[in-house]
Scaffold this motif. Sequence first.
Motif, PDB file in Angstrom:
ATOM      1  N   GLY A 143     -44.818 -12.602 -32.940  1.00  0.00           N
ATOM      2  CA  GLY A 143     -45.572 -11.527 -32.306  1.00  0.00           C
ATOM      3  C   GLY A 143     -47.038 -11.861 -32.126  1.00  0.00           C
ATOM      4  N   ASP A 144     -47.660 -12.453 -33.147  1.00  0.00           N
ATOM      5  CA  ASP A 144     -49.081 -12.786 -33.058  1.00  0.00           C
ATOM      6  C   ASP A 144     -49.346 -13.827 -31.969  1.00  0.00           C
ATOM      7  OD1 ASP A 144     -49.556 -11.042 -35.107  1.00  0.00           O
ATOM      8  OD2 ASP A 144     -49.661 -12.579 -36.676  1.00  0.00           O
ATOM      9  N   ILE A 145     -48.487 -14.822 -31.882  1.00  0.00           N
ATOM     10  CA  ILE A 145     -48.669 -15.846 -30.845  1.00  0.00           C
ATOM     11  C   ILE A 145     -48.452 -15.240 -29.463  1.00  0.00           C
ATOM     12  CG2 ILE A 145     -47.825 -18.042 -29.930  1.00  0.00           C
ATOM     13  CD1 ILE A 145     -47.074 -18.835 -32.758  1.00  0.00           C
ATOM     14  N   GLY A 146     -47.507 -14.319 -29.345  1.00  0.00           N
ATOM     15  CA  GLY A 146     -47.300 -13.650 -28.060  1.00  0.00           C
ATOM     16  C   GLY A 146     -48.529 -12.875 -27.618  1.00  0.00           C
TER      17      GLY A 146
ATOM     18  N   ALA B  46     -43.440  -4.255 -33.174  1.00  0.00           N
ATOM     19  CA  ALA B  46     -41.998  -4.099 -33.374  1.00  0.00           C
ATOM     20  C   ALA B  46     -41.434  -5.253 -34.198  1.00  0.00           C
ATOM     21  CB  ALA B  46     -41.294  -4.005 -32.024  1.00  0.00           C
ATOM     22  N   LEU B  47     -41.890  -6.478 -33.928  1.00  0.00           N
ATOM     23  CA  LEU B  47     -41.401  -7.627 -34.687  1.00  0.00           C
ATOM     24  C   LEU B  47     -41.846  -7.543 -36.143  1.00  0.00           C
ATOM     25  CD1 LEU B  47     -42.012 -10.446 -32.068  1.00  0.00           C
ATOM     26  CD2 LEU B  47     -39.804  -9.796 -33.029  1.00  0.00           C
ATOM     27  N   ALA B  48     -43.081  -7.070 -36.361  1.00  0.00           N
ATOM     28  CA  ALA B  48     -43.555  -6.938 -37.730  1.00  0.00           C
ATOM     29  C   ALA B  48     -42.729  -5.897 -38.493  1.00  0.00           C
ATOM     30  CB  ALA B  48     -45.032  -6.566 -37.744  1.00  0.00           C
ATOM     31  N   ALA B  49     -42.352  -4.815 -37.806  1.00  0.00           N
ATOM     32  CA  ALA B  49     -41.540  -3.778 -38.450  1.00  0.00           C
ATOM     33  C   ALA B  49     -40.133  -4.261 -38.726  1.00  0.00           C
ATOM     34  CB  ALA B  49     -41.504  -2.526 -37.575  1.00  0.00           C
ATOM     35  N   GLY B  50     -39.621  -5.163 -37.893  1.00  0.00           N
ATOM     36  CA  GLY B  50     -38.285  -5.691 -38.098  1.00  0.00           C
ATOM     37  C   GLY B  50     -37.234  -4.952 -37.292  1.00  0.00           C
TER      38      GLY B  50
ATOM     39  N   PRO C 202     -35.855 -13.581 -47.099  1.00  0.00           N
ATOM     40  CA  PRO C 202     -37.217 -14.114 -47.238  1.00  0.00           C
ATOM     41  C   PRO C 202     -37.518 -15.178 -46.184  1.00  0.00           C
ATOM     42  CG  PRO C 202     -36.145 -13.960 -49.384  1.00  0.00           C
ATOM     43  CD  PRO C 202     -35.100 -13.643 -48.358  1.00  0.00           C
ATOM     44  N   GLY C 203     -38.712 -15.098 -45.596  1.00  0.00           N
ATOM     45  CA  GLY C 203     -39.147 -16.057 -44.568  1.00  0.00           C
ATOM     46  C   GLY C 203     -38.966 -15.556 -43.154  1.00  0.00           C
ATOM     47  N   LYS C 204     -37.966 -14.703 -42.924  1.00  0.00           N
ATOM     48  CA  LYS C 204     -37.729 -14.222 -41.568  1.00  0.00           C
ATOM     49  C   LYS C 204     -38.826 -13.271 -41.109  1.00  0.00           C
ATOM     50  CE  LYS C 204     -32.678 -14.685 -41.503  1.00  0.00           C
ATOM     51  NZ  LYS C 204     -31.404 -13.970 -41.273  1.00  0.00           N
ATOM     52  N   ALA C 205     -39.310 -12.418 -41.992  1.00  0.00           N
ATOM     53  CA  ALA C 205     -40.375 -11.473 -41.618  1.00  0.00           C
ATOM     54  C   ALA C 205     -41.641 -12.225 -41.229  1.00  0.00           C
ATOM     55  CB  ALA C 205     -40.644 -10.512 -42.768  1.00  0.00           C
TER      56      ALA C 205
END
Length: 409
Positions: free
Chosen positions: A106-109, A54-58, A96-99
């Motif tokens: 998400g990856d760290i989670g 979900a975070l990757a999708a935004g 830019p940078g927020k994504a």
Amino acid sequence: MKRWMLGLLWLVSAAAPAQQWLPPHDVVHDAIELQPDVAAARARLDAAQARARALAAGPHEFQLEGARLRRNVDEPGLHQRYVETELILSRTFRLPGKAALDRRIGDIGVRAAELRLDDARHQAARRLLGDWMDWLRAAERQRTAEIQLHLLETERAGLARQVALGAAARKDLDLLEVESAQARARALATQAAVRSAREALHSDFPGLPIPEVAPAVDPPLALPETPQVWIDRIIARSHEIGALQADAEQADARAARARAERIADPTLGLRRLDERGGVEQVTGLVLSFPLGGRQRSANAQAESANAAALHGDAEAMRRDITREAVVTVNAAVTLAEQWRAQQAALTASTAALQRIRRGWELGEVAVAEWLLVQRQHAQLVSTEADARAEAELARLRVLVDSHELWHDE
């Protein structure tokens, strides 16, 4: 007492036959995976993976707005009614940078959830080891008590025949009967303890096959390498430390994301107007840009403070794990030394018991003195068995905590 009986009493405790007395790894793996806390951690990993997607999708999606209007024109000599429509298709875009920050969060989670799943398995392995050793220790005590009871019952039967023939005093038989009754009570108590330990093991790990007869605990082996190597290994492989460090890294990323959010994301839209029944048509672009205020700055400060707190928690956990690792490894070394001392004491007691027994047979030692030595020897047998189990448990705890045993990573 015959010499082979004394030898049997010694072998039960001090020189258990070499055998695989721990459950196989694949059996342990299946039992651990069925634990409720492991299943819960596995579900939390699924949730973390879904959140990462979900975070990757935004957070932004296309938005469609529409309006249908009716216009009435009343002028001198003119009366018209028109149907007008308005459509706006818009979408907010991450700057830019927020994504990249969202993907990192998400990856760290996911990594933190994986570490907590491994830690749940590790804690289950520790519980399994403790329950298994409790059962084996109770079984060792039962075997010792039953052999002691058998020896005393044999002696009592032999002495009873001598009393019947007038070759022995009744008072000696009375003392031996009292000792036999006490040994029988101890044997019954150990049987109950074995049943209780077995039921606890089955209750905690219902998927684990338990042998009908508990195997004997082997003499403890020495840990290879130095104690400091094992301490460092436990600390380096600690899932608890790793999970909190991941939480702190994720909090750093969240703080960076909150700082980036002080500049809000713009919204770009396409607007279509049909006026006067389609006679007039308007098409244009719409751009909205929220102006950040004090709330966004406060959120960024809060996330930064939370990240600092989590870094402190990770350091505190490292300190606790370090202290626990030192205690665990030192206990393995100390308890092995204590077992060797108990083993030496049992060897000396066995020789003393044989001499006292021989003196009783020759009439040089009273039965009360022989029973006292016999009782002390039985206590030493139990103490040695407990020391052996404790020393081996301490060694295996080091292996489990260092992920050298019962770990799939």
